[in-house]
Write a protein that holds these residues in place. Structure first.
Motif, PDB file in Angstrom:
ATOM      1  N   ASN A   1       0.548  13.014  11.892  1.00 42.44           N
ATOM      2  CA  ASN A   1       1.023  14.394  11.913  1.00 42.44           C
ATOM      3  C   ASN A   1      -0.193  15.305  11.941  1.00 42.44           C
ATOM      4  OD1 ASN A   1       1.929  17.042  10.639  1.00 42.44           O
ATOM      5  ND2 ASN A   1       3.852  16.003  11.068  1.00 42.44           N
TER       6      ASN A   1
ATOM      7  N   TRP B   1      -2.487  14.003   8.975  1.00 43.99           N
ATOM      8  CA  TRP B   1      -2.271  12.593   8.672  1.00 43.99           C
ATOM      9  C   TRP B   1      -2.541  11.791   9.937  1.00 43.99           C
ATOM     10  CZ3 TRP B   1       3.058  13.724   6.065  1.00 43.99           C
ATOM     11  CH2 TRP B   1       2.824  14.279   4.800  1.00 43.99           C
TER      12      TRP B   1
ATOM     13  N   ASP C   1       0.833  -1.199   0.000  1.00 44.51           N
ATOM     14  CA  ASP C   1       0.000   0.000   0.000  1.00 44.51           C
ATOM     15  C   ASP C   1       0.873   1.257   0.000  1.00 44.51           C
ATOM     16  OD1 ASP C   1      -2.177  -1.625   0.123  1.00 44.51           O
ATOM     17  OD2 ASP C   1      -2.387  -1.497   2.296  1.00 44.51           O
ATOM     18  N   LEU C   2       2.107   1.115   0.445  1.00 46.00           N
ATOM     19  CA  LEU C   2       2.989   2.281   0.579  1.00 46.00           C
ATOM     20  C   LEU C   2       4.255   2.086  -0.252  1.00 46.00           C
ATOM     21  CD1 LEU C   2       2.301   2.465   4.319  1.00 46.00           C
ATOM     22  CD2 LEU C   2       2.137   4.472   2.876  1.00 46.00           C
TER      23      LEU C   2
ATOM     24  N   TYR D   1       7.360   6.131  11.124  1.00 47.22           N
ATOM     25  CA  TYR D   1       7.159   7.176  12.137  1.00 47.22           C
ATOM     26  C   TYR D   1       5.793   7.839  11.957  1.00 47.22           C
ATOM     27  CZ  TYR D   1       7.916  11.256  15.033  1.00 47.22           C
ATOM     28  OH  TYR D   1       7.784  12.225  15.994  1.00 47.22           O
ATOM     29  N   ILE D   2       5.488   8.198  10.695  1.00 51.80           N
ATOM     30  CA  ILE D   2       4.183   8.817  10.423  1.00 51.80           C
ATOM     31  C   ILE D   2       3.056   7.845  10.786  1.00 51.80           C
ATOM     32  CG2 ILE D   2       2.668   9.684   8.597  1.00 51.80           C
ATOM     33  CD1 ILE D   2       4.743  11.663   8.989  1.00 51.80           C
ATOM     34  N   ALA D   3       3.254   6.559  10.466  1.00 51.60           N
ATOM     35  CA  ALA D   3       2.220   5.570  10.761  1.00 51.60           C
ATOM     36  C   ALA D   3       1.978   5.472  12.264  1.00 51.60           C
ATOM     37  CB  ALA D   3       2.627   4.205  10.201  1.00 51.60           C
TER      38      ALA D   3
ATOM     39  N   ALA E   1      10.942   6.720   7.984  1.00 51.31           N
ATOM     40  CA  ALA E   1      10.182   7.972   7.982  1.00 51.31           C
ATOM     41  C   ALA E   1       8.686   7.690   7.895  1.00 51.31           C
ATOM     42  CB  ALA E   1      10.628   8.852   6.815  1.00 51.31           C
ATOM     43  N   ILE E   2       8.317   6.698   7.064  1.00 51.66           N
ATOM     44  CA  ILE E   2       6.901   6.356   6.913  1.00 51.66           C
ATOM     45  C   ILE E   2       6.376   5.655   8.172  1.00 51.66           C
ATOM     46  CG2 ILE E   2       5.232   5.068   5.523  1.00 51.66           C
ATOM     47  CD1 ILE E   2       6.457   7.457   4.117  1.00 51.66           C
TER      48      ILE E   2
ATOM     49  N   ILE F   1      -2.118   5.466  11.516  1.00 52.26           N
ATOM     50  CA  ILE F   1      -2.867   4.246  11.178  1.00 52.26           C
ATOM     51  C   ILE F   1      -2.568   3.110  12.156  1.00 52.26           C
ATOM     52  CG2 ILE F   1      -3.137   4.704   8.713  1.00 52.26           C
ATOM     53  CD1 ILE F   1      -0.722   2.814   8.283  1.00 52.26           C
TER      54      ILE F   1
END
Lengths: 187, 187
Positions: free
Chosen positions: B140, B145, B70-71, B134-136, B131-132, B148
């Motif tokens: 943010n 964002w 998905d990413l 971390y966002i997950a 980095a992704i 998830i």
């Protein structure tokens, strides 16, 4: 290489002079590449750090605004670029030393090790920032992450552009490290 | 180093033997580190690629599901780890060659250059994925964002864990490259 008899001495020293010239040339090229790399990382750091966009509308409580330090990856990016820029400026001292004393080996190895560490740091920072820039541009429908570039247009252009300097610097590091190896092994 | 008179020959060859022994030891260590690195990257690639979580509830049209592809950053991560794992397995051939002929220099330099390229690739992939991740985990709030990981708990644990193997491999690459330099310069 130790010359054997006294007959060969003239030939050996001529060869040594030629090799020394090549090494000096490589050291000068190393010096120039380091300056370009320093400028590239400085440009990256500054253009990322000074990004600031306010949207022309606001609610009573919120002014919509985008800055680089809203996203931790961008903070890391600015810090890494600043560190590498500082390192490149400091490394000019050793680079000048190599131009003067072009047969030095140990200081070259020392510099190669530091170069490799700095290249890794810069690669990590540039990739992390690139991953976030990608999400900012295209979002992700599965994770329900909205592409913020649809609102913050000029912000996105700046952050995308600032990646270029970092990638140029990574490429320069690769060339610098290869040149150092060449300079050492032509002995 | 070329020994001068015939008197010194015994001493020189003893010294050469000792140095050859050190080089052989370094080559064997290089071989072992490459195997560990290969296993680490394989584990990273497999654990990321086989991640698949379905949530226990569904609407009439959507089954909520999270997979690595998905990413795009995770796809890059799996590909980079696979490439590096394949490279490490292939490089074992040259590593064995270095154990047998421990005084080889040119093939070592060739391997150093490839190692550096692979280390950069792996660093880039691991940082982008981190980095992704971390966002997950944290989302943010400025970019709106959503984290998830609040829903896809086991998915997030798997992707976080799979980063470890990559970072271990990056560290191993640094050691491998340093060892190669030591093996070359102890001549």
């Amino acid at each position: 290489m130790k010359g054997g008899g006294s007959i060969e001495i003239g030939e050996v020293s001529k060869d040594a002079y030629r090799k020394k010239g090549v090494k000096r040339g490589l050291s000068i090229m190393d010096f120039i590449l380091r300056i370009i790399g320093g400028v590239a990382t400085l440009a990256s750091a500054v253009s990322m750090a000074t990004t600031d966009e306010r949207l022309p509308f606001a609610t009573a409580f919120i002014q919509f605004r985008a800055e680089y330090d809203d996203l931790p990856s961008f903070v890391f990016f600015v810090m890494a670029n600043s560190v590498v820029c500082g390192y490149l400026v400091l490394s000019l001292i050793l680079s000048i030393f190599h131009i003067v004393r072009s047969t030095a080996v140990k200081s070259r190895i020392f510099l190669i090790v530091l170069d490799m560490a700095m290249m890794s740091l810069l690669t990590a920072a540039a990739s992390a920032a690139a991953a976030i820039v990608y999400i900012a541009h295209y979002g992700n429908s599965q994770a329900n992450w909205f592409p913020i570039c649809q609102q913050y247009n000029s912000f996105c252009e700046r952050i995308s552009g600032s990646l270029i300097g970092s990638y140029i610097a990574v490429a320069l590091f690769l060339i610098i490290i290869l040149l150092s190896h060449v300079a050492i092994f032509r002995s």
